[in-house]
Design an enzyme around this catalytic site. Structure first.
Site, PDB file in Angstrom:
ATOM      1  N   ASN A  69     -28.632  19.506 -91.648  1.00  0.00           N
ATOM      2  CA  ASN A  69     -29.379  18.526 -92.343  1.00  0.00           C
ATOM      3  C   ASN A  69     -29.986  17.640 -91.198  1.00  0.00           C
ATOM      4  OD1 ASN A  69     -30.418  16.823 -93.963  1.00  0.00           O
ATOM      5  ND2 ASN A  69     -28.699  16.180 -95.060  1.00  0.00           N
ATOM      6  N   ARG A 113     -34.117   1.610-102.861  1.00  0.00           N
ATOM      7  CA  ARG A 113     -35.366   2.250-103.517  1.00  0.00           C
ATOM      8  C   ARG A 113     -35.163   1.404-104.935  1.00  0.00           C
ATOM      9  NH1 ARG A 113     -33.893   8.166-102.614  1.00  0.00           N
ATOM     10  NH2 ARG A 113     -32.705   7.596-100.941  1.00  0.00           N
ATOM     11  N   GLU A 137     -21.957  18.960-100.965  1.00  0.00           N
ATOM     12  CA  GLU A 137     -23.264  19.699-100.664  1.00  0.00           C
ATOM     13  C   GLU A 137     -23.138  20.843 -99.677  1.00  0.00           C
ATOM     14  OE1 GLU A 137     -25.079  15.976-100.952  1.00  0.00           O
ATOM     15  OE2 GLU A 137     -26.629  16.749-102.028  1.00  0.00           O
TER      16      GLU A 137
END
Ligand code: AMP
Length: 394
Positions: A7, A236, A382
Site C-alpha cells: 500500500n 476531514r 484489508e
C-alpha cells in the site's frame, strides 16, 4: 503460497507478507518518510518488532530495504507468488481486482484526476514492485470496487447532468475491500448466507465510511467522489452544506487550495475538539467529562453514524445487523453504546454491555441473543482480503 501486499502512499510504503495456507500474516510494517529526512522502516516479523533509521530517496530504496529484511527472515528460500496492490480510485471502469499490465498501470495513473494524493503514489509502488518482481502477477485491488453495484439513483449528484458526465462526478465510495470483508465475516458470524442478509457496515477509523450491504452487494455508501463526504473523520470534515464552502472562500479570501486544506486537514475530530485527530484522546476526555468540546465531537460523530444507519435501513427496507470495524469501530465501546442506545426502540437493539466493554479482539456479537437486530464488532483485515484476491491469479 506466499503473497506480498503493498500500500504505497506519497512518502510511505506499507507491506504485509501472508501465508495463504494458514492465512496468517508472517510479517508486516511500513517504510516512512520516503524522500524526506529522518526516514525509517519498522516491522513486525513473526511477532518480533524491529526498526531501522534509514533515509530513502524513493520507493525503490524503500522496497529494497524491506525485501532485504524479509529475505533474511520469512522469505528465506521462499518466493513471493503474487503481489496485491491497494489502489485508491478505480474510477468508473475498474471493478474487480485485475492483473496489472502497462496499459492498466497507465489508466491507474490517469485516475489521479479523482485521487490526486493517492493514485500517483499507488502507481509508483506498482512500478517499483513490477521492476523488482517481473515474473509474478501484480494485482490491483481498488478501494472503490465493491461499491460498483450501487444503483444510479444512489450515486448521482444533484448537479447538471452533462457536467457530471463530462467530469465523471458521482459517488464512488471507498474502503470497499474493508466493507466487503467485514460483511462476509458478519454472515459467517451469524451463520447465515450473505444473500439473505441486510447489513450496515460502519468502518470508523482515521477515515470513516458507512455502507449499506444488501445480499452481499453494496447499494449505498457515505463517501462520494472523494473520501471527504460522509461522517466527520480524523481531520476531514465529512458532509457540509456546499454553501458553507462558498461563504468561507468569499469571506476568508481562500482559493480552492486553501479551502481544500481546511476540509482535509483542519476539520473533523481535530477541528471540532481542538484536542487531537486521534479519537483515543478525545474519548478519554469524553469519558472523564473534562472537555465539553470532546463530548460534542464524539456526539457529532455518533449522531452522523446513527443517521446513516437509519437512512440505510430505509434504503434496504430493514436491517439484520450493524457491524462496527476499524480503529474506532473496533476499540470504542462508549461510542458503540451511544449509537446503539439511541437505535434501541427503532431496531429492537439490546446490547450486552459486558461484552461490549470487554477489551477483546476477534469477531464478536455485542448484542444479546434476543436483540431483534444483531450488532457485531469485526476486525477488518484489508491485507488478507487483498492477498486472497491476488492469490487467485498466482
Ligand atoms: P484506523 O484508521 O483504522 O487505524 O483507526 C485510527 C483511529 O482509531 C484513531 O482515531 C485512533 O485513535 C482510533 N483508535 C485506535 N485504537 C483505539 C482505542 N483503543 N480506543 C479508541 N480509539 C482507538
Amino acid at each position: 503460497m506466499i503473497i506480498l501486499t503493498l500500500n504505497a502512499g506519497s512518502s510511505s510504503l506499507k507491506f504485509n507478507v501472508i501465508n495463504m495456507v494458514t492465512e496468517a500474516s508472517l510479517a508486516d510494517g511500513i517504510a516512512e518518510r520516503i524522500g524526506l529526512a529522518e526516514g525509517f522502516v519498522r516491522w513486525t516479523i513473526q511477532g518480533e518488532k524491529g526498526r531501522i533509521e534509514l533515509d530513502m530517496q524513493d520507493h525503490k530504496e524503500a522496497l529494497n530495504a524491506i525485501m532485504e529484511k524479509l529475505h533474511d527472515t520469512v522469505l528465506k528460500g521462499e518466493d513471493v507468488a503474487a503481489v496485491g496492490h491497494r489502489v485508491a480510485h478505480g474510477g468508473p471502469n475498474f471493478g474487480d481486482p485485475i492483473v496489472i499490465n502497462q496499459a492498466i498501470l497507465q489508466e491507474i495513473e490517469e485516475l489521479a484526476f479523482y485521487a490526486p494524493l493517492h493514485n500517483p503514489a499507488n502507481a509508483m509502488g506498482i512500478k517499483t514492485a513490477m521492476a523488482m518482481f517481473p515474473k509474478v502477477p501484480h494485482v490491483a485491488v481498488f478501494d472503490t470496487a465493491f461499491h460498483h453495484s450501487m444503483p444510479d439513483y444512489a450515486y448521482t449528484y444533484g448537479l447538471p447532468y452533462d457536467l457530471c458526465k463530462k467530469l465523471g462526478l458521482r459517488r464512488y465510495g471507498f474502503h470497499g475491500t474493508s466493507h466487503r470483508f467485514v460483511a462476509d465475516r458478519t454472515a459467517t458470524l451469524l451463520g447465515k448466507p450473505i444473500e439473505k442478509l441486510k447489513i450496515v457496515t460502519c468502518h470508523l477509523g482515521n477515515g470513516s465510511s458507512i455502507a449499506a450491504v444488501a445480499r452481499g452487494k453494496s447499494i449505498d455508501t457515505s463517501m462520494g467522489l472523494t473520501p471527504l463526504e460522509g461522517v466527520i473523520m480524523g481531520t476531514r470534515s465529512g458532509n457540509v452544506d456546499p454553501g458553507v464552502l462558498i461563504t468561507v472562500m468569499e469571506k476568508e479570501g481562500l482559493d480552492a487550495k486553501g479551502m481544500n486544506a481546511i476540509l482535509q486537514k483542519q476539520s473533523g475530530l481535530l477541528g471540532i475538539s481542538g484536542i487531537s485527530s486521534d479519537c483515543r484522546e478525545i474519548e478519554t476526555q469524553w469519558e472523564a467529562k473534562t472537555s465539553d468540546r470532546a463530548r460534542l465531537t464524539m456526539e457529532v460523530l455518533g449522531y452522523g453514524v446513527l443517521k446513516y444507519i437509519g437512512a440505510y435501513a430505509a434504503a434496504m427496507d430493514g436491517i439484520d445487523c450493524i457491524t462496527f470495524t476499524a480503529g474506532i469501530g473496533e476499540n470504542g465501546p462508549m461510542l458503540r453504546s451511544w449509537i446503539c442506545t439511541r437505535l434501541a426502540n427503532l431496531f429492537g437493539i439490546q446490547i450486552d454491555e459486558k461484552i461490549n466493554q470487554a477489551r477483546r479482539k476477534g469477531d464478536r456479537l455485542i448484542s444479546t441473543p434476543d436483540s431483534r437486530t444483531a450488532v457485531a464488532v469485526i476486525p477488518t483485515n484489508e491485507e488478507l482480503a487483498m492477498a486472497r484476491f491476488a492469490s487467485k491469479f498466482a
